[in-house]
Each structure stands twice: as structure tokens, then as C-alpha cells.
Design a protein around this motif. Structure first.
Motif, mmCIF file in Angstrom:
data_model
loop_
_atom_site.group_PDB
_atom_site.id
_atom_site.type_symbol
_atom_site.label_atom_id
_atom_site.label_comp_id
_atom_site.label_asym_id
_atom_site.label_seq_id
_atom_site.Cartn_x
_atom_site.Cartn_y
_atom_site.Cartn_z
ATOM 1 N N GLY A 58 0.814 -1.208 0.000
ATOM 2 C CA GLY A 58 0.000 0.000 0.000
ATOM 3 C C GLY A 58 0.848 1.257 0.000
ATOM 4 N N TYR A 59 1.919 1.245 0.808
ATOM 5 C CA TYR A 59 2.820 2.400 0.826
ATOM 6 C C TYR A 59 3.520 2.570 -0.523
ATOM 7 C CZ TYR A 59 2.418 2.159 5.971
ATOM 8 O OH TYR A 59 1.969 2.134 7.264
ATOM 9 N N ALA A 60 3.934 1.461 -1.111
ATOM 10 C CA ALA A 60 4.699 1.536 -2.359
ATOM 11 C C ALA A 60 3.885 2.192 -3.463
ATOM 12 C CB ALA A 60 5.135 0.136 -2.793
ATOM 13 N N LEU A 61 2.593 1.909 -3.508
ATOM 14 C CA LEU A 61 1.786 2.404 -4.610
ATOM 15 C C LEU A 61 1.473 3.892 -4.482
ATOM 16 C CD1 LEU A 61 0.852 0.770 -7.037
ATOM 17 C CD2 LEU A 61 -1.451 0.817 -6.096
ATOM 18 N N THR A 62 1.637 4.465 -3.292
ATOM 19 C CA THR A 62 1.348 5.891 -3.137
ATOM 20 C C THR A 62 2.543 6.757 -3.497
ATOM 21 O OG1 THR A 62 2.039 5.936 -0.809
ATOM 22 C CG2 THR A 62 -0.263 5.415 -1.275
ATOM 23 N N GLY A 63 3.735 6.154 -3.595
ATOM 24 C CA GLY A 63 4.931 6.953 -3.882
ATOM 25 C C GLY A 63 5.372 6.823 -5.320
ATOM 26 N N LEU A 64 6.587 7.298 -5.558
ATOM 27 C CA LEU A 64 7.166 7.195 -6.894
ATOM 28 C C LEU A 64 7.841 5.847 -7.036
ATOM 29 C CD1 LEU A 64 8.827 10.681 -7.371
ATOM 30 C CD2 LEU A 64 6.804 9.799 -8.514
ATOM 31 N N PRO A 65 7.422 5.042 -8.005
ATOM 32 C CA PRO A 65 8.112 3.773 -8.194
ATOM 33 C C PRO A 65 9.508 3.997 -8.726
ATOM 34 C CG PRO A 65 6.530 4.135 -9.950
ATOM 35 C CD PRO A 65 6.347 5.238 -8.966
ATOM 36 N N GLY A 66 10.330 3.026 -8.533
ATOM 37 C CA GLY A 66 11.702 3.103 -9.018
ATOM 38 C C GLY A 66 12.317 1.735 -8.898
ATOM 39 N N GLY A 67 13.519 1.602 -9.408
ATOM 40 C CA GLY A 67 14.151 0.296 -9.400
ATOM 41 C C GLY A 67 14.211 -0.319 -8.026
ATOM 42 N N ALA A 68 14.660 0.456 -7.013
ATOM 43 C CA ALA A 68 14.822 -0.094 -5.672
ATOM 44 C C ALA A 68 13.475 -0.389 -5.036
ATOM 45 C CB ALA A 68 15.616 0.881 -4.807
ATOM 46 N N LEU A 69 12.529 0.550 -5.169
ATOM 47 C CA LEU A 69 11.240 0.367 -4.516
ATOM 48 C C LEU A 69 10.480 -0.806 -5.129
ATOM 49 C CD1 LEU A 69 8.851 3.182 -3.441
ATOM 50 C CD2 LEU A 69 7.957 1.236 -4.667
ATOM 51 N N THR A 70 10.446 -0.866 -6.443
ATOM 52 C CA THR A 70 9.735 -1.962 -7.103
ATOM 53 C C THR A 70 10.390 -3.303 -6.795
ATOM 54 O OG1 THR A 70 9.110 -0.436 -8.855
ATOM 55 C CG2 THR A 70 8.872 -2.787 -9.321
ATOM 56 N N ALA A 71 11.708 -3.308 -6.689
ATOM 57 C CA ALA A 71 12.413 -4.540 -6.343
ATOM 58 C C ALA A 71 12.040 -5.011 -4.945
ATOM 59 C CB ALA A 71 13.919 -4.329 -6.441
ATOM 60 N N ARG A 72 11.781 -4.072 -4.051
ATOM 61 C CA ARG A 72 11.350 -4.446 -2.698
ATOM 62 C C ARG A 72 10.047 -5.241 -2.754
ATOM 63 N NH1 ARG A 72 15.123 -3.139 1.490
ATOM 64 N NH2 ARG A 72 15.698 -0.946 1.402
ATOM 65 N N VAL A 73 9.108 -4.756 -3.559
ATOM 66 C CA VAL A 73 7.824 -5.455 -3.670
ATOM 67 C C VAL A 73 8.011 -6.807 -4.353
ATOM 68 C CG1 VAL A 73 5.492 -5.329 -4.624
ATOM 69 C CG2 VAL A 73 6.578 -3.269 -3.702
ATOM 70 N N GLU A 74 8.825 -6.842 -5.391
ATOM 71 C CA GLU A 74 9.054 -8.101 -6.110
ATOM 72 C C GLU A 74 9.661 -9.152 -5.180
ATOM 73 O OE1 GLU A 74 11.149 -9.670 -10.244
ATOM 74 O OE2 GLU A 74 11.799 -7.786 -9.336
ATOM 75 N N ALA A 75 10.541 -8.729 -4.285
ATOM 76 C CA ALA A 75 11.199 -9.678 -3.390
ATOM 77 C C ALA A 75 10.192 -10.400 -2.495
ATOM 78 C CB ALA A 75 12.242 -8.951 -2.540
ATOM 79 N N LEU A 76 9.051 -9.736 -2.231
ATOM 80 C CA LEU A 76 8.052 -10.368 -1.372
ATOM 81 C C LEU A 76 7.461 -11.623 -2.019
ATOM 82 C CD1 LEU A 76 6.088 -7.227 -0.118
ATOM 83 C CD2 LEU A 76 7.784 -8.562 1.145
ATOM 84 N N LEU A 77 7.466 -11.689 -3.327
ATOM 85 C CA LEU A 77 6.829 -12.813 -4.020
ATOM 86 C C LEU A 77 7.488 -14.155 -3.691
ATOM 87 C CD1 LEU A 77 6.244 -11.147 -7.498
ATOM 88 C CD2 LEU A 77 4.517 -11.701 -5.772
ATOM 89 N N SER A 78 8.750 -14.109 -3.290
ATOM 90 C CA SER A 78 9.450 -15.365 -2.971
ATOM 91 C C SER A 78 9.415 -15.679 -1.479
ATOM 92 C CB SER A 78 10.913 -15.272 -3.436
ATOM 93 O OG SER A 78 11.565 -14.191 -2.799
ATOM 94 N N ASP A 79 8.656 -14.906 -0.708
ATOM 95 C CA ASP A 79 8.579 -15.140 0.736
ATOM 96 C C ASP A 79 7.610 -16.294 1.014
ATOM 97 O OD1 ASP A 79 8.131 -15.033 3.527
ATOM 98 O OD2 ASP A 79 8.596 -12.895 3.569
ATOM 99 N N PRO A 80 8.102 -17.416 1.557
ATOM 100 C CA PRO A 80 7.220 -18.590 1.760
ATOM 101 C C PRO A 80 6.175 -18.377 2.850
ATOM 102 C CG PRO A 80 9.389 -18.963 2.737
ATOM 103 C CD PRO A 80 9.493 -17.674 1.984
ATOM 104 N N ARG A 81 6.317 -17.344 3.659
ATOM 105 C CA ARG A 81 5.378 -17.116 4.752
ATOM 106 C C ARG A 81 4.063 -16.506 4.296
ATOM 107 N NH1 ARG A 81 9.584 -13.602 8.156
ATOM 108 N NH2 ARG A 81 9.736 -12.768 6.023
ATOM 109 N N LEU A 82 4.008 -15.964 3.065
ATOM 110 C CA LEU A 82 2.813 -15.248 2.636
ATOM 111 C C LEU A 82 1.666 -16.202 2.334
ATOM 112 C CD1 LEU A 82 4.144 -12.394 0.305
ATOM 113 C CD2 LEU A 82 3.899 -12.455 2.805
#
Length: 937
Positions: A445-469
Motif C-alpha cells: 500500500g505504501y509503495a503504490l502511493t509513492g514514486l516507483p523506481g528500481g529499488a522500490l519496485t524490487a522491494r515489492v518483487e522480493a516479497l513474491l518469494s517469501d514462503p510465509r505469505l
């Protein structure tokens, strides 16, 4: 370790060049050239005292005086007269008939024993013996003739040396100049000679205090180190912040950079990744080793706390200290008062050196104490508490304070910091699954309100491999990741794949997937036809009324309304009424989505030709977006405003605005829009190199209106240069995109160029066929720009002069009513034909172009006037510009700066090659440019 330019800074072969001390050097030279004199140079460690007196010695060496240098040593029990004896021992070759009293120094100066008189009989009185030694030193200095005695680090001198210097300077030999350096914070007494000293009459006195460098001084020093004037202002500012402008620290920090020659040209980000320079770390450790234990513990607490703090907090975190020990640290310069009752290290490098030197257990202890102390404050610094808890291994407190800090950052309109805080927690495998799922949802939710960028978008992408989700949370992450990708250049298709995956995972929860469905229904992205997108929009709109919150309904309307209007759907205007009034929304999320809705409508209006409405929507949208600091929404609004200003002829300062916005929003899809406007502007000014680069950058986007318009812009520029074959490739590409999408509402920026291309090649039937196809495609479409462009094309195809004139007037009126002065003026020029008979008409057209800044068009009109044999009227300003550039010289200089050849400049400005050559000579002379490549504006 460098790119081959300059000297590699990791090979220390000499000191840095002296900068910023010219006034001080001049003052010292003035003193030593007018003996007797006494000069005292005060400065903290690393301030450049040694460099200054070394330069003094070199500059004074060509005079009659002998320069003798000595340095006091940091000994626990200094040798009596140590530095003076060291200096005098070097001067045997200059002794001239030393008097009897100098014999008192024979035992102290064995190097000079054969040149000094016999030692006098002992007096038996220590004070009398001491007085004799003082007199012997003064007499020996007199015997040396003109002498400059340079004594460094006088703060480490023994008491006897200070006293004998007071004695000598009270009645100095006529040829003697003494220059002494010292650190005030290391004096055992309040003055360099033990007590306040005033030079007697007839003796020149100089007292200097060396201060840290400011930004310009830091920049000059770094330029000297790398061997080129290359240091950027942002780097100099960052380096000043890290080093407090202390020359020694500046030099060592630059030497520690991975690639100094490259890094100093950047913004200073490289400074964060370097280790503390070895020599700086050694100096800091030496200083810390001299402190009492209690004072040292406060300094360690200050290093761990990281920001300036009050006396009470420093003492509480230190654990072993009383507040009065802070006085010791301030007096010796380890800590300084950064703000009222807020103390910290003078510069960041020293703070890092102290922190790095702490043993692990001690560092953990200080972080634990910091958590305990700071958590008792009424206004808890949650971000700092998060950092201290993490460093102390306090996982529960770290999670709690990070979540609070992220909420505070989002409230402060800083979503990037909120994302960073939660990302750091989420990578810890010790965080529970429940916490991981909750934080992942918040992070997206926080990510979508700001300016996307390589680092920020990569943070969200990294969540996809989290087995706890959990599956539903993973679906939301796919959704937010896809939406972020769609904002970034070149990632539209991949974003659609992520959103499709999210819809599959959340298929039974339409209120959570509808936003992704709306995004995939955006008609300006992807390859599906407008008809297909409208069907998708219809499906989304049927869900909107079932959504549970106003924020979610407004979010959907923001996408669907803009999507309908941008293809010219006239039903959109009735649908706009479903948006809430700005006065009826108060929740930050609702305001954010309403801002997005208004800005999306403004963007759609700007593409189809409702320019006045576009500005109305834009004013409301920007006002709402600024209330909640919706950075991305503001960015899209600014790009729309730039395009509107281009269309309405407000070109002044437009290029600088585009450069700034492209820099601010470098990773976003909207940069393609900005490049399109940059291309239009550059083409009108004859800057074809820049225009081509901008059009090609815009053409590579997956946003169809931008891609179609970029094809039209490129084709129009090439046609104006007579390059019909090359123009044809872009015409066919743009027309193919129109047909494939069925988006005839976007034909206004490609149809005129396509018709011009077909007519230039004698393909009248192809031109008429395309005009007929466009007219059919525009039936029932609300697209004023496309209809106006169609009118202009019909005028170009008219079979009789009467019809041609009537249709051109209609097209001109349509463009003027829309507020498009540049396009209206171009149509007026076409209306007049290729063989002007009334030169006043073309002179008026040239003036209209000049008022806009359309250099090429104005030059073309004047060229047509000259073709009639009529002198071109001059209304461009006064005659005789002296050393300033004339308007025509400014045009030439701008094209030179853009890398254009003389032939290209001649073609753009409709001048002869000889005339351009003459202008180039004048421009270079006025700008003092050694070559055409040195012309910059």
C-alpha cells in the motif's frame, strides 16, 4: 580505481594542492618579509596548518632570509627547549661571530660545539643559569642573520620553550621572524606562549585562525586532488556534510573513494559506501585514547546515537558518566554544540570512526541503553528506536517500532521510507508468518502511493518469494507489483502478466481485484483494440457500484473515466458526475484517488483536444494531490501541464522544465510523454539531433497515444528536411498503430504528416483514402483535435482554390478556437501557398513564429520573402549587440551547442553555408570558445 585520467589517488606521492588559503599565505609572507615579526597560526587538527607553512617556506626561500623549520612532538615529558635546539642545530653554516654568552649552549648543541665559544663558568643559581640560556638563544638567533623560524604544533612544546620564545620576542633580533602553529583545544594554558602575549612596538604581529572550507573551498580542493575541474556541486555539498570542510578529512575521504575521478562528478552517493579512511581513523583513535574514561564513554554514546543529543540523554546512554564530562569533550573539540543543548561530532567521518572502533558487546550495550532512554520520551523518535532495537538484536521492539515509524513516514508523505523500514523487517526469517503477511500488505500500500523506481519496485518483487505469505496476500503482492511495473517504462506487458496472476489468485474477491481489472482495461496500453478495452471497462464499471468504500469506488472511477474519455467516448461527461466533490472527501486515501481521477481526466482531455477542460481538471487534481503528497499523481500532472503549455504556445522555460521532470521521474512511463514534448520543441527550433533522440525515446513506449504522436513528430521533421523516404517509415508505423488499435481519436498528431507524405510522393489516392478512413473512424467520437486535423487535411486535398481557401479558414478557426497558435499559424502559412506575393503576410507569420520560439518556421518565412527579391524587414530588436549575442547568433549558438554541423544549421535556418560560417566565428568570439565544441549555453 579511476578511469585513466589524472593521478590515481590511492598512490600517495604528495600532499594535496593548497586551496582557499591565499589570504593567509599573503599575510604570513607580509610578516616574514618585514622582520622582526611574530605570526601565530591557530587551527584544529587537519585544518591545513602544515600545508600553509610549507607553502610559506617555499615562497620565502627565494629571499635573503633562511627558513628553518621544526616540529614539537606529542611526548608525555617533552625535552626542554627541544624544538628550538632542533632548529638551531641545523644552522651551523650561518653562524656569524657568536658572542660569548652563546657558549651556554655548547652542551645543548654538540653539532655546533666547534663553532661556539667555550661554555661559561657555572653560576650555581638555577634561575641565573636559565636566564643565561635565554640570552644565548636570542644571541644565537641574532648571529644567524635574516631568519624565518617556523615552529609547528606549539601546543606540544615544553614550558621552557614557551618561556624562551616570550623572552626572545620581547626584544627580537632585527632579522628574525617567528611563525608558530598550534591547536587551541590542546593548549595546557590559554595562550600559545603560556600567557597572553602582545608584540612590542616595532615588531609586526599576525594572528590567523584557519577555518573549515565552505562548499566552494571543498569543491576547489577536490578538483585539485583529481586533477580536473570536474567536481559537481551536489558531491561537494555531500562531502562538506560528511567532513565539516576540514581539509585533511576532505583529502582522505576523496582518496578512499572507489573511483575518485568518476565519483566526484556524481551526486555524492558513493560517500556512503566507503570505509572510514585509515589515517582519519588513526587520528580519531589517538584523540579518544587521551580522554578520561567517563568522557570517552559519552563520546561513544554520541557515536551510537548518531544525531546530536542533549547532555542528559548522552550521559544516560553512556551509563558511566556525569554531565560535566561533556565539558571536557567540548573543550578538546571532540564534540561540538550543533544546536542549543544538542551535542555531536564535528563531522560524520569522526562519528563513524568511533562507532566502528567499538567492540561488539559495548556497541550492543549502548544500543540497548539508547532504546531504554529514548523510549521514555513523550515524543518517541520511532524511526531511531527501530534502528537501535535492530542493532541491539531486540527483534520484538524492532518490529514494533518499525511499523510505527513506517506509519509516521507515510503520514509525513514519505512512502519510500515507509517501504524501506518494512522491507528490512520482512527479510528477517525470524518474523512470524502473521506479522509477515500484515507487513507485506502494508508495504504494498505504501509503495503504490509513492514514486516507483528500481529499488522500490524490487522491494515489492522480493516479497513474491517469501514462503510465509498466504495465497490471498501473495495475490495482492502480484497485483501491486503489476501496477508498479505498469508505471515504469518498458514494463507494461510484464505488469499485465502480474495483474492477471493476481486476478487468478483473488478471483473470488472482486473488491480486491477490481483495481487490477481496471488497470488492464486501460485502452492506451497493450495491443488489444479499443473495442476490446471498452468491453473490459464495461465489466469493471458493473462492479463499481458493489464496492464497499468510497475510496475504492473513486479509485476505479479514476481509471475507467480516463480510459473512456481518452478514446473520445462522449458518454464520459455524464459519468464524471459519479465522482465525489472535492469538498466531500476528507480521508487521505479518498483524496488521493480523487486527485488521480482529475489528473487522468486532464490527461485524456489533453490528448483529444479539450484543452480548457484539461486545465480545469489539472488545477483540481494537483491541489488534491499536493494535500496528500501523492508524488506519482503530481508527476503525471506535471507531464500533462508541459504538453498543454507546448500546445498553447507557452514555450518559455519549457525545455528546462522538461529536463527537471525527466530527472525527477527517470524510471516512470511518463518520461515518454515528456520526451515527446521535448521532440516537438526541439524540432521547431531546428535542433534536429535532440529532436530525433527525443522522438525515438518516446516512440519506444507502450503508451499508444505517445507512440503515435512521436511517429508523427519524427515524420514531420524529416519531411521539413526533404527526407521523404525516411519520413515514410514513421508515417506507416504511426498509421499502422492507429488502425491496429482503432483509436482514431488519437489521429490528430499523425494524420497531417501522413497526408503531407502521400502528397509529396504524388500518392493522392492514398491520402484521400486515409482521410476518408479517419472520418469514418471519428463518427460519434468526441475528439476536437482529430476533427480539427481532419479539416486541415481536407483543405490540403481540396480540388479548387475556392474550396481550398474556405477549408483552410475553417481549419485555422478550429485550431484557434482550441487554443493551438502554432498549428493555426502553420495552417495559415499553408493557406498562403508556396509563392508569396504579399510579403507583409509572410512577415507577420514570421513574427508569429518568433513570438513562440519556432525558429525553423520563422526562418522559412523570411527565406520565402527573400525569394521574392524583397529585403527582409528587421523587427528582431536593436542593431549593434556588442559582446552580446544577437537573436540570430543565439539561434546559431544553440544549434552549435546541440552538436549540429554548419550544413545542418544552414538548412535549419535557411541560410547559406558562408553566412553560417560567419555567424559561427562571431559566436565563438563572443562566447570566448576555443572551438565550436566549446560552445555552451
Amino acid at each position: 580505481m579511476g578511469d585513466g585520467r589524472g593521478t590515481p589517488l590511492y598512490l600517495r606521492s604528495s600532499s594535496a594542492p593548497m586551496v582557499g588559503r591565499d589570504a593567509e599565505l599573503t599575510a604570513l609572507l607580509g610578516a616574514v618579509r618585514h622582520p622582526p615579526s611574530a605570526a601565530f597560526v591557530e587551527g584544529q587538527a587537519g585544518m591545513g596548518k602544515t600545508r600553509l607553512v610549507t607553502e610559506l617556506a617555499a615562497a620565502a626561500a627565494d629571499g635573503a632570509a633562511r627558513v628553518v623549520m621544526g616540529t614539537c612532538q606529542p611526548l608525555a615529558d617533552p625535552f626542554p627547549y627541544g624544538v628550538l635546539l632542533d632548529c638551531l642545530s641545523q644552522c651551523g653554516d650561518r653562524l656569524d661571530a657568536p658572542g660569548p654568552v652563546t657558549g651556554a649552549l655548547r652542551d645543548h648543541l654538540p653539532e655546533l660545539a666547534d663553532r661556539l665559544p667555550p661554555a661559561p663558568r657555572a653560576l650555581g643559581d638555577p634561575e641565573a643559569e636559565r636566564h643565561r640560556v635565554f640570552r644565548a638563544v636570542r644571541e644565537l638567533l641574532r648571529c644567524l642573520g635574516p631568519t624565518v623560524l617556523v615552529l609547528e604544533d606549539l601546543h606540544w612544546a615544553d614550558e621552557e620553550t614557551r618561556q624562551v620564545l616570550r623572552f626572545v620576542l620581547g626584544n627580537p633580533p632585527p632579522g628574525l621572524s617567528v611563525v608558530a602553529t598550534y591547536r587551541r583545544e590542546d593548549l595546557t594554558t590559554g595562550a600559545p606562549l603560556g600567557h597572553a602575549f602582545h608584540v612590542p612596538p616595532g615588531v609586526m604581529g599576525v594572528n590567523l585562525v584557519l577555518r573549515p572550507f565552505d562548499v566552494s573551498g571543498v569543491r576547489a580542493m577536490v578538483d585539485g586532488l583529481v586533477g580536473a575541474a570536474a567536481t559537481s556541486v551536489p558531491f561537494a555539498e555531500a562531502l562538506l556534510s560528511a567532513t565539516a570542510g576540514i581539509p585533511f578529512v576532505v583529502e582522505e575521504t576523496v582518496r578512499a573513494l572507489p573511483d575518485p575521478v568518476r565519483d566526484v562528478r556524481a551526486d555524492g552517493a558513493a560517500l556512503a559506501g566507503i570505509d572510514v579512511p585509515v589515517l582519519v581513523a588513526d587520528a580519531v583513535r589517538d584523540r579518544m585514547g587521551t580522554l578520561p574514561v567517563a568522557a570517552r564513554s559519552i563520546a561513544e554514546a554520541a557515536a551510537v546515537l548518531d544525531v546530536p543529543e542533549s547532555v542528559d540523554i548522552l550521559a544516560a546512554v553512556a551509563g558511566k558518566a556525569e554531565a560535566e564530562h561533556l565539558v571536557t569533550l567540548v573543550e578538546c573539540g571532540v564534540l561540538v554544540e550543533k544546536a542549543p543543548n544538542r551535542y555531536g561530532f564535528r563531522h560524520d567521518i569522526a562519528k563513524r570512526a568511533v562507532r566502528a572502533a567499538l567492540p561488539g558487546p559495548r556497541r550492543w550495550e549502548l544500543h540497548e541503553r539508547a532504546v531504554a532512554v529514548l523510549s521514555t520520551l513523550d515524543d518517541k523518535p520511532v524511526a531511531r528506536l527501530s534502528a537501535h532495537a535492530r542493532a541491539a538484536g531486540m527483534t520484538g521492539e524492532w518490529l514494533r517500532y518499525s511499523e510505527l515509524a513506517a506509519e509516521a513516514a507515510e503520514g509525513a508523505k514519505d512512502p519510500a521510507t515507509a517501504v524501506d523500514l518494512l522491507s528490512e523487517v520482512l527479510v528477517d526469517p525470524g518474523i512470524s508468518a502473521a506479522d509477515a503477511n500484515r507487513l507485506a500488505t502494508k508495504l504494498c500500500g505504501y509503495a503504490l502511493t509513492g514514486l516507483p523506481g528500481g529499488a522500490l519496485t524490487a522491494r515489492v518483487e522480493a516479497l513474491l518469494s517469501d514462503p510465509r505469505l498466504a495465497p490471498d496476500v501473495r495475490g495482492e503482492v502480484h497485483l501491486w507489483f503489476g501496477l508498479l511495473l505498469q508505471r515504469e517504462t518498458g514494463e507494461v506487458d510484464r505488469g499485465a502478466e502480474e495483474i492477471a496472476q493476481a486476478i487468478d489468485l483473488l478471483g473470488d474477491q472482486p473488491e480486491r481485484t477490481v483495481r487490477g481489472m481496471a488497470a488492464m482495461a486501460g485502452p492506451y496500453l497493450g495491443t488489444a483494440s479499443i473495442a476490446e478495452y471498452q468491453a473490459s471497462l464495461g465489466r469493471v464499471e458493473r462492479i463499481i457500484e458493489t464496492l464497499p468504500t468510497l475510496a475504492l469506488r473513486t479509485a476505479m472511477l479514476a481509471t475507467t473515466l480516463g480510459g473512456r474519455l481518452i478514446v473520445g467516448d462522449p458518454s464520459t461527461w455524464d459519468r464524471v458526475a459519479a465522482l465525489p466533490s472535492p469538498s466531500d472527501v476528507h480521508d487521505a486515501e479518498e483524496i488521493h484517488h480523487l486527485a488521480r481521477a482529475h489528473c487522468n481526466l486532464a490527461d485524456a482531455c489533453s490528448w483529444i483536444g479539450h484543452y480548457r477542460r484539461a486545465r480545469e481538471f489539472l488545477r483540481t487534481g494537483i491541489s488534491l494531490a499536493e494535500q496528500v503528497a501523492a508524488s506519482y499523481v503530481v508527476g503525471t500532472a506535471e507531464a500533462t501541464a508541459v504538453r498543454l503549455d507546448w500546445l498553447s504556445g507557452r514555450w518559455s522555460g519549457l525545455e528546462q522544465r522538461i529536463d527537471r521532470l525527466v530527472g525527477n521521474y527517470a524510471n516512470l512511463l511518463l518520461t515518454a510523454d515528456l520526451n515527446l514534448t521535448r521532440g516537438w520543441l526541439a524540432a521547431a527550433r531546428g535542433d534536429w539531433v535532440r529532436a530525433e533522440g527525443a522522438f525515438l525515446a518516446a516512440a519506444g513506449t507502450q503508451t499508444f497515444p505517445v507512440g503515435i504522436s512521436a511517429a508523427g513528430g519524427m515524420a514531420g521533421m524529416l519531411l521539413s528536411r526533404g527526407e521523404s523516404v525516411a519520413a515514410g517509415e514513421h508515417v506507416e508505423r504511426g498509421v499502422s498503430m492507429l488502425r491496429r488499435k482503432g483509436a482514431w481519436a488519437w489521429s490528430g498528431d499523425i494524420l497531417p504528416q501522413a497526408v503531407d507524405f502521400y502528397l509529396a510522393g504524388g500518392r493522392l489516392d492514398a491520402a484521400r483514402s486515409l482521410v476518408a478512413e479517419t472520418a469514418a473512424g471519428l463518427e460519434g467520437v468526441d475528439a476536437p483535435l482529430a476533427w480539427a486535423a481532419l479539416a486541415g487535411c481536407r483543405a490540403a486535398l481540396a480540388e479548387t482554390s475556392v474550396d481550398r481557401s474556405r477549408l483552410y479558414r475553417e481549419a485555422i478557426d478550429l485550431h484557434q478556437d482550441l487554443g493551438l497558435p502554432y498549428r493555426a499559424t502553420q495552417l495559415a502559412e499553408l493557406h498562403e501557398g508556396d509563392s508569396p506575393t504579399d510579403t507583409a503576410v509572410f512577415d507577420a507569420l514570421a513574427q508569429s513564429y518568433d513570438s513562440l520560439g519556432a525558429t525553423v518556421d520563422a526562418a522559412r518565412c523570411r527565406h520565402r520573402i527573400r525569394g521574392t527579391g524583397t529585403a527582409t524587414p528587421s523587427r528582431r530588436g536593436r542593431r549593434g549587440y556588442g559582446t552580446e549575442l544577437s537573436p540570430r547568433e543565439q539561434d546559431v549558438a544553440r544549434l552549435l551547442a546541440g552538436g549540429h554541423t554548419n550544413r545542418e544549421i544552414a538548412q535549419a535556418l535557411f541560410l547559406s553555408r558562408r553566412t553560417v560560417e560567419e555567424y559561427v566565428v562571431k559566436v565563438r568570439r563572443k562566447l570566448n570558445a576555443p572551438s565550436r565544441h566549446d560552445v555552451h549555453l
